[in-house]
Design a protein around this motif. Structure first.
Motif, PDB file in Angstrom:
ATOM      1  N   VAL A 251      -2.689   1.972  -4.434  1.00 29.55           N
ATOM      2  CA  VAL A 251      -2.640   3.358  -3.985  1.00 29.55           C
ATOM      3  C   VAL A 251      -3.894   3.649  -3.188  1.00 29.55           C
ATOM      4  O   VAL A 251      -4.994   3.286  -3.582  1.00 29.55           O
ATOM      5  CB  VAL A 251      -2.525   4.322  -5.182  1.00 29.55           C
ATOM      6  CG1 VAL A 251      -2.521   5.765  -4.730  1.00 29.55           C
ATOM      7  CG2 VAL A 251      -1.269   4.008  -5.982  1.00 29.55           C
ATOM      8  N   GLY A 252      -3.702   4.299  -2.078  1.00 29.47           N
ATOM      9  CA  GLY A 252      -4.842   4.664  -1.252  1.00 29.47           C
ATOM     10  C   GLY A 252      -4.537   4.456   0.213  1.00 29.47           C
ATOM     11  O   GLY A 252      -3.382   4.483   0.627  1.00 29.47           O
TER      12      GLY A 252
ATOM     13  N   TYR B 199       3.697   6.758  -4.430  1.00 28.36           N
ATOM     14  CA  TYR B 199       3.577   6.081  -5.721  1.00 28.36           C
ATOM     15  C   TYR B 199       4.140   6.970  -6.834  1.00 28.36           C
ATOM     16  O   TYR B 199       4.916   6.508  -7.676  1.00 28.36           O
ATOM     17  CB  TYR B 199       2.112   5.730  -6.007  1.00 28.36           C
ATOM     18  CG  TYR B 199       1.911   5.015  -7.317  1.00 28.36           C
ATOM     19  CD1 TYR B 199       2.066   3.639  -7.405  1.00 28.36           C
ATOM     20  CD2 TYR B 199       1.584   5.724  -8.472  1.00 28.36           C
ATOM     21  CE1 TYR B 199       1.895   2.976  -8.606  1.00 28.36           C
ATOM     22  CE2 TYR B 199       1.411   5.069  -9.680  1.00 28.36           C
ATOM     23  CZ  TYR B 199       1.565   3.698  -9.745  1.00 28.36           C
ATOM     24  OH  TYR B 199       1.406   3.052 -10.941  1.00 28.36           O
ATOM     25  N   ASN B 200       3.752   8.247  -6.835  1.00 23.92           N
ATOM     26  CA  ASN B 200       4.229   9.178  -7.860  1.00 23.92           C
ATOM     27  C   ASN B 200       5.742   9.339  -7.809  1.00 23.92           C
ATOM     28  O   ASN B 200       6.404   9.382  -8.847  1.00 23.92           O
ATOM     29  CB  ASN B 200       3.555  10.540  -7.712  1.00 23.92           C
ATOM     30  CG  ASN B 200       2.072  10.492  -8.020  1.00 23.92           C
ATOM     31  OD1 ASN B 200       1.567   9.546  -8.616  1.00 23.92           O
ATOM     32  ND2 ASN B 200       1.359  11.518  -7.597  1.00 23.92           N
TER      33      ASN B 200
ATOM     34  N   LYS C 199       7.305   6.173  -9.205  1.00 17.68           N
ATOM     35  CA  LYS C 199       7.061   6.097 -10.654  1.00 17.68           C
ATOM     36  C   LYS C 199       7.964   7.084 -11.398  1.00 17.68           C
ATOM     37  O   LYS C 199       8.525   6.748 -12.444  1.00 17.68           O
ATOM     38  CB  LYS C 199       5.587   6.381 -10.945  1.00 17.68           C
ATOM     39  CG  LYS C 199       5.203   6.096 -12.378  1.00 17.68           C
ATOM     40  CD  LYS C 199       3.699   5.953 -12.477  1.00 17.68           C
ATOM     41  CE  LYS C 199       3.228   5.760 -13.877  1.00 17.68           C
ATOM     42  NZ  LYS C 199       3.719   4.584 -14.529  1.00 17.68           N
TER      43      LYS C 199
ATOM     44  N   TRP D  42       0.854  -1.182   0.000  1.00 18.74           N
ATOM     45  CA  TRP D  42       0.000   0.000   0.000  1.00 18.74           C
ATOM     46  C   TRP D  42       0.886   1.226   0.000  1.00 18.74           C
ATOM     47  O   TRP D  42       1.804   1.348   0.806  1.00 18.74           O
ATOM     48  CB  TRP D  42      -0.902   0.013   1.232  1.00 18.74           C
ATOM     49  CG  TRP D  42      -1.958  -1.026   1.176  1.00 18.74           C
ATOM     50  CD1 TRP D  42      -1.891  -2.294   1.673  1.00 18.74           C
ATOM     51  CD2 TRP D  42      -3.229  -0.905   0.552  1.00 18.74           C
ATOM     52  NE1 TRP D  42      -3.042  -2.961   1.399  1.00 18.74           N
ATOM     53  CE2 TRP D  42      -3.888  -2.133   0.711  1.00 18.74           C
ATOM     54  CE3 TRP D  42      -3.870   0.124  -0.124  1.00 18.74           C
ATOM     55  CZ2 TRP D  42      -5.156  -2.364   0.230  1.00 18.74           C
ATOM     56  CZ3 TRP D  42      -5.142  -0.100  -0.601  1.00 18.74           C
ATOM     57  CH2 TRP D  42      -5.777  -1.342  -0.431  1.00 18.74           C
TER      58      TRP D  42
ATOM     59  N   THR E   3       0.899   5.681  -0.467  1.00 17.21           N
ATOM     60  CA  THR E   3       0.150   6.915  -0.639  1.00 17.21           C
ATOM     61  C   THR E   3       0.328   7.341  -2.085  1.00 17.21           C
ATOM     62  O   THR E   3       1.254   6.900  -2.770  1.00 17.21           O
ATOM     63  CB  THR E   3       0.681   8.027   0.286  1.00 17.21           C
ATOM     64  OG1 THR E   3       2.038   8.306  -0.074  1.00 17.21           O
ATOM     65  CG2 THR E   3       0.585   7.641   1.753  1.00 17.21           C
ATOM     66  N   GLN E   4      -0.536   8.209  -2.555  1.00 18.06           N
ATOM     67  CA  GLN E   4      -0.408   8.694  -3.930  1.00 18.06           C
ATOM     68  C   GLN E   4       0.938   9.388  -4.121  1.00 18.06           C
ATOM     69  O   GLN E   4       1.603   9.217  -5.146  1.00 18.06           O
ATOM     70  CB  GLN E   4      -1.560   9.656  -4.270  1.00 18.06           C
ATOM     71  CG  GLN E   4      -1.576  10.071  -5.725  1.00 18.06           C
ATOM     72  CD  GLN E   4      -1.860   8.919  -6.666  1.00 18.06           C
ATOM     73  OE1 GLN E   4      -2.853   8.224  -6.521  1.00 18.06           O
ATOM     74  NE2 GLN E   4      -0.996   8.706  -7.648  1.00 18.06           N
ATOM     75  N   GLU E   5       1.361  10.153  -3.129  1.00 17.69           N
ATOM     76  CA  GLU E   5       2.639  10.859  -3.195  1.00 17.69           C
ATOM     77  C   GLU E   5       3.809   9.885  -3.329  1.00 17.69           C
ATOM     78  O   GLU E   5       4.698  10.067  -4.170  1.00 17.69           O
ATOM     79  CB  GLU E   5       2.816  11.722  -1.940  1.00 17.69           C
ATOM     80  CG  GLU E   5       4.119  12.473  -1.891  1.00 17.69           C
ATOM     81  CD  GLU E   5       4.317  13.232  -0.580  1.00 17.69           C
ATOM     82  OE1 GLU E   5       5.285  13.992  -0.508  1.00 17.69           O
ATOM     83  OE2 GLU E   5       3.521  13.038   0.359  1.00 17.69           O
TER      84      GLU E   5
END
Length: 165
Positions: A79-80, A16-17, A20, A10, A12-14
């Protein structure tokens, strides 16, 4: 970051970005840069005694390993918000412990892999002696882990809360 038994991570969006973006850099501009370094070093002649060539090839190997790690991590990422917790220590939690039951001698850390390490809070891997020792224990419970010298140490779990970045 929280890892579950299904091998899902899992993020956070931050986070993951950020991972990536790192992967995109390593598979794009970084590959071009290292290829140029290798080509320039090759032009210098004898490869057996060419330190620049060997250094560039080693750097390329490290980059490709990181690309494989990031690819695997992102393929298994969700993500989440991680599943709700009931005060049980798990990856992605900020944990506060007291050493040997001494409430004045405490440590607060994030239990997560190095990809999620932050300068804001100390990070311990779930595979570390302390991390694996506290994993699965609930607030108020005592946990034991092995020190590098082979002796056992005990801690009391004071707090376990999801990390909110």
């Amino acid at each position: 970051m929280t890892q579950t038994s299904e091998n899902v991570t899992w993020l956070t969006q931050e986070a993951y970005n950020k991972l990536k973006d790192e992967l995109e850099y390593l598979t794009g501009p970084a590959r071009t840069e290292i290829a140029a370094k290798i080509a320039a070093a090759r032009e210098e002649g004898d490869l057996r005694e060419n330190g620049g060539y060997h250094a560039a090839k080693e750097e390329q190997g490290k980059q490709e390993l990181r690309v494989r790690q990031l690819t695997q991590l992102l393929e298994n990422a969700k993500v989440g918000t991680p599943p709700a917790t009931d005060g049980e220590v798990a990856p992605g939690m900020v944990v506060t412990i007291a050493f040997d039951g001494d409430e004045d001698d405490t440590l607060t850390f994030l239990l997560a892999s190095r990809e999620y390490a932050s300068s804001d809070i100390e990070t311990y891997s779930p595979q570390s002696p302390l991390g694996s020792g506290v994993m699965g224990h609930k607030v108020g419970e005592d946990a034991e882990y092995e020190l590098p010298n082979g002796k056992k140490a005990s801690v009391t779990i004071l707090k376990a809360e999801p990390y909110n970045g």
